[in-house]
Design an enzyme around this catalytic site. Sequence first.
Site, PDB file in Angstrom:
ATOM      1  N   HIS A   1       0.838  -1.221   0.000  1.00 28.26           N
ATOM      2  CA  HIS A   1       0.000   0.000   0.000  1.00 28.26           C
ATOM      3  C   HIS A   1       0.864   1.259   0.000  1.00 28.26           C
ATOM      4  O   HIS A   1       0.440   2.301   0.506  1.00 28.26           O
ATOM      5  CB  HIS A   1      -0.965   0.028   1.187  1.00 28.26           C
ATOM      6  CG  HIS A   1      -1.705  -1.258   1.391  1.00 28.26           C
ATOM      7  ND1 HIS A   1      -2.889  -1.559   0.752  1.00 28.26           N
ATOM      8  CD2 HIS A   1      -1.396  -2.355   2.139  1.00 28.26           C
ATOM      9  CE1 HIS A   1      -3.290  -2.766   1.121  1.00 28.26           C
ATOM     10  NE2 HIS A   1      -2.394  -3.289   1.956  1.00 28.26           N
TER      11      HIS A   1
ATOM     12  N   SER B   1      14.299  21.783 -16.464  1.00 29.48           N
ATOM     13  CA  SER B   1      13.084  22.550 -16.714  1.00 29.48           C
ATOM     14  C   SER B   1      13.465  23.846 -17.410  1.00 29.48           C
ATOM     15  O   SER B   1      14.522  24.419 -17.139  1.00 29.48           O
ATOM     16  CB  SER B   1      12.397  22.850 -15.381  1.00 29.48           C
ATOM     17  OG  SER B   1      11.591  24.006 -15.493  1.00 29.48           O
TER      18      SER B   1
END
Length: 475
Positions: free
Chosen positions: A155, A276
């Site tokens: 999980h 970026s």
Amino acid sequence: MALWGGRFEQGVGELTQEFGASLPVDKALYRQDIAGSIAHSAMLAAQGVISQEDADAIRAGLKGIEADIDAGRFAFDINDEDIHMSIEAELTRRIGEAGARLHTGRSRNDQVATDTRLAAKALAKELMSANLSLRDALVQAARDAGGTVLPGMTHLQHAQPVLFSHHLLAYVWMLARDFKRLAAAFDAADASPLGAAALAGTSYPLDRGMTAEGLGFARVIPNSLDAVSDRDFLLDLEYACSVMAVHLSRLSEEIVLWSSQEFGFITLSDAFSTGSSIMPQKKNPDFAELIRGKTGRVVGDLMQLLMTVKGLPLAYNKDLQEDKEGALDAAHTLSQCLAVMTGMVGTWTVNADRMRAVMRKGHLAATDVADYLAKRGMPFREAHAVVGHLVLTAEKRGVDIADLPFEEFKAASELFEPDITGALDLDAVVAARTTEGGTAPARVAEQLKLAEEAQSADARTVENLTPVVEMGQGA
Ligand code: ARG
């Protein structure tokens, strides 16, 4: 006028010519088409259907065309509709009447099925080799990882510590199964449709075994209708590609997580990262994301072909022309993804200290503390509850269960002795998981050996495949 133009009074319209043409896609199969035509004409000569001189002229003419396409100096004409028409028309221009005898006892229906099967074999083989290269990189990374431990998760929550090598080997086994699927797809394609002609076979004394053998096929397809209608081998290939793409996508997702500031488990090399255009600090795992993204495309290719063949009556239908674009795209896309993933895994830096540091808070030894009590006689369910309370106490103090003082343990159960510290040590927790297939170093060493043996066996499988006609790069 097209090669089939005899019964028509008008040529096909410009719009429908372009709509019906498959040349932009199937020209990628020029080598397979030429190999098929050479095998067919050699067989026609051996059976006395055409003369040996005609077969020799056909062979020489086709080899010349192949050399020209290989060299990128062949001008494809969209009016030729598909690669079969394109090559046959050019052959007849080059060698005259002999070229016009090539198509005796053959249809484009068995021709295209033959070409596509040859291409599927070549693509499956390429992917099998690429699959082995990625497994090599992962096995190497597993070997390099040594005793590095990371928090195993369920999980996406800290669960139990595992060896990083164990984690990587899980992907190796996924890829080993992918290899088997590719091998099955190769085998599905490895049967010759040539000689089925349009749908029913022909009245010429064709030797189907001879063309099958000449082309490297393992066997002949026993039913002429099935031979021209079957595209299961492409479905098998695209399914194999899809499952493998899904596996790469899952690994990509982990790479994206692991390379984030929050995890920091690995650092990707600059060659496998991008920046970026606005944020100077950024180092993005673009290529892992792109592999994850391209998975949709590969699975989409499989879905497209399933939908295309659904509801088709026997035998050839033009719908089948829509079979090649997706298969070529799936194989090409996956082959790029495999190469990029191999490079990414081979060049990342593993931050073992960071993996260890994040395990200071997740109570990863909790199961082992419960096992400690159970092994001293407490029923496991009761032990689970006792340790659950200890975890709650630790949580309230903002520490890991391993940092609680011994008195807390003793207060929780009389069964705790000072040797509980052994159960709290994460390396000991890992080492204790000695089940076959477990994460204990000795078990992982065994597993590494099994993975290497599977790899050698699969490498031998690649060597022993029936011959393939490699994809040409000139079109
Ligand atoms: N271009 C066609 C294809 O890719 C070749 C077979 C055409 N056969 C026919 N009868 N129209 O499927």
